[in-house]
Enzyme design. Structure first.
Site, short mmCIF file in Angstrom:
data_model
loop_
_atom_site.label_atom_id
_atom_site.label_comp_id
_atom_site.label_asym_id
_atom_site.label_seq_id
_atom_site.Cartn_x
_atom_site.Cartn_y
_atom_site.Cartn_z
N PHE A 164 -21.25 2.50 -28.11
CA PHE A 164 -21.84 3.98 -27.95
C PHE A 164 -22.75 3.86 -27.44
CE2 PHE A 164 -24.39 8.02 -30.02
CZ PHE A 164 -23.25 8.52 -29.43
N ASP A 187 -28.47 -1.27 -24.13
CA ASP A 187 -29.10 -0.16 -25.65
C ASP A 187 -29.84 -0.83 -26.19
OD1 ASP A 187 -28.79 1.93 -26.59
OD2 ASP A 187 -27.48 2.31 -26.03
N LYS A 231 -34.92 6.83 -31.00
CA LYS A 231 -35.17 6.84 -31.97
C LYS A 231 -36.18 5.89 -33.09
CE LYS A 231 -29.74 5.88 -32.97
NZ LYS A 231 -29.10 6.98 -34.07
N1 PLP Z 1 -26.72 4.55 -28.05
C1 PLP Z 1 -26.86 3.96 -29.09
C2 PLP Z 1 -26.74 2.54 -29.48
C3 PLP Z 1 -27.28 5.06 -30.60
O1 PLP Z 1 -27.59 4.48 -31.25
C4 PLP Z 1 -27.10 5.75 -30.06
C5 PLP Z 1 -27.12 7.27 -31.06
O2 PLP Z 1 -26.82 7.36 -32.42
C6 PLP Z 1 -27.48 6.76 -28.83
C7 PLP Z 1 -27.64 5.64 -27.94
C8 PLP Z 1 -27.70 8.29 -28.71
O3 PLP Z 1 -29.21 8.83 -28.48
P1 PLP Z 1 -29.54 10.09 -29.34
O4 PLP Z 1 -28.66 10.49 -30.13
O5 PLP Z 1 -31.06 9.90 -29.19
O6 PLP Z 1 -29.25 10.67 -28.06
#
Ligand code: PLP
Length: 382
Positions: free
Chosen positions: A120, A205, A234
């Site tokens: 994700f 990520d 986050k």
């Molecule tokens: N990358 C990862 C690993 C995530 O867990 C999330 C959100 O849960 C995101 C990206 C996306 O982040 P945002 O909701 O701040 O756009």
């Protein structure tokens, strides 16, 4: 699909709803409020900065942003930081940087990004295209081209895909939304080696795993490797919206003036909140706390699983903890909420726990007792 409660205040690991009911928060806004709710250091930094300077433009330097960039780059592989407002934006920037990097070198055909099944990365068009879950993409065709997927933690599958047309391999050090999946020992260093051998960039990520949650400031630091690009969001400002893309000087150089930009990203108010968050996290050694309490939590869950055949597995890293069930986890989330604990369920049957890193062993014990009661009921007897 919101739950029928309205939360009005928070302090440390506790939240209170509009009816005055209190909850112990084992989700922390989904791995966001790592210092707990309304930490005084962050509240004070925001209040002070709000009276000093809230916004200018990224046409100028500001002190909080520069200090924050130095703080981050002093503690990891990166030489440069691009600040933005969310995880999706940070990943969007990472994808753009990887493509631009090869374009600048004249390798204009080298634009493929290899991503992981069940990953994700966000919900913008590029980041959902990089996400390995069909449900996130459904109804948004045509999605962006050039993204390919392999199973997570399968180095042979990755080797079969990475060639001279690949700009980057993009992955989470441990998958969060995909079900709290931690790779086998050695996997991330094999990915690093493969990227080195083929010249592809490695994008990690760390939006969910970063900022102490995985038992280190950044999760990759436990695997002894360094990416070329890393994304954060986050927990970076303990609940205020901030993202960041960090890169080596070599990769970052591909973003010349005007290549990428943001109005709000890294503004003084949010940067002051992030600095207070990170300084507190370090002063209180909360990454080590996450490691220690995560181990305690998993041990307690393992003991519980011995008594409950409906529990198929316990996994995680630091205080990112998953519990796999043999049935849908939604009713467990609802039962926990009724008993004053906020938890979450992902991929239908995996309970996810991501409490503030200041959670106490007594609070963990209280949740275990609550889960014990739920799994002892006839619905969960096997
Ligand atoms: N990358 C990862 C690993 C995530 O867990 C999330 C959100 O849960 C995101 C990206 C996306 O982040 P945002 O909701 O701040 O756009």
């Amino acid at each position: 699909q919101r739950f029928p409660i309205a939360l009005v205040s928070g302090s440390g690991c506790e939240l209170t709803d509009a009816d005055g009911r209190r909850y112990i928060d084992f989700l922390a806004g989904i791995a966001v409020c790592n210092l707990g709710h309304c930490h005084p250091a962050v509240t004070e930094a925001v209040a002070r900065q709000a009276q000093t300077l809230v916004h200018v433009s990224n046409l100028y330097y500001t002190e909080p942003q520069t200090e924050l960039a130095s703080w981050l780059t002093d503690r990891c592989f990166a030489d440069r930081v691009f600040f933005c407002n969310s995880g999706a934006e940070a990943n969007e920037a990472a994808i753009k940087l990887a493509r631009r990097y090869f374009h600048e070198r004249g390798e204009t055909g080298r634009h493929r990004i290899i991503c992981m099944a069940k990953s994700f990365h966000g919900r913008t068009m590029a980041t959902l295209s990089a996400t390995g879950q069909d449900k996130i993409k459904k109804g948004f065709d045509p999605i962006l081209q050039g993204f390919d997927f392999v199973p997570f933690d399968d180095i042979e599958a990755l080797k079969a895909k990475v060639d001279g047309t690949v700009a980057a391999v993009m992955l989470e050090p441990a998958q969060g939304e995909g079900g709290v999946r931690v790779p086998s020992d050695g996997y991330l260093s094999q990915v690093r080696d493969l990227c080195d051998d083929t010249g592809a960039l490695m994008i990690l990520d760390e939006v969910q795993t970063g900022i102490g949650r995985a038992g280190r400031l950044f999760a990759h630091q436990r695997f002894g490797i360094e990416p070329d690009i890393m994304t954060l969001a986050k927990a970076l400002a303990n609940g205020l919206p901030m993202g960041a893309m960090l890169a080596t000087e070599k990769a970052a150089r591909a973003f010349g003036p005007g290549a990428h930009a943001t109005t709000f990203g890294g503004g003084p108010l949010i940067a002051a909140a992030a600095l207070a968050t990170l300084r507190t996290l370090e002063a209180e050694d909360l990454a080590a706390e996450a490691e220690r309490k995560g181990e305690y939590f998993r041990e307690r869950l393992l003991t519980l699983s011995d008594r409950c055949p409906a529990i198929l597995g316990v996994r995680g890293m630091g205080l990112l903890v998953g519990l796999e069930l043999d049935d849908k986890g939604g009713p467990v989330v609802a039962a926990c909420m009724a008993k004053g604990f906020l938890i979450n369920c992902i991929q239908e049957n995996i309970l996810r726990f991501a409490p503030p890193l200041i959670i106490t062993e007594a609070q963990i014990d209280a949740l275990i007792d609550c889960l014990d009661g739920i799994f002892s009921s006839k619905e969960w007897k096997r």
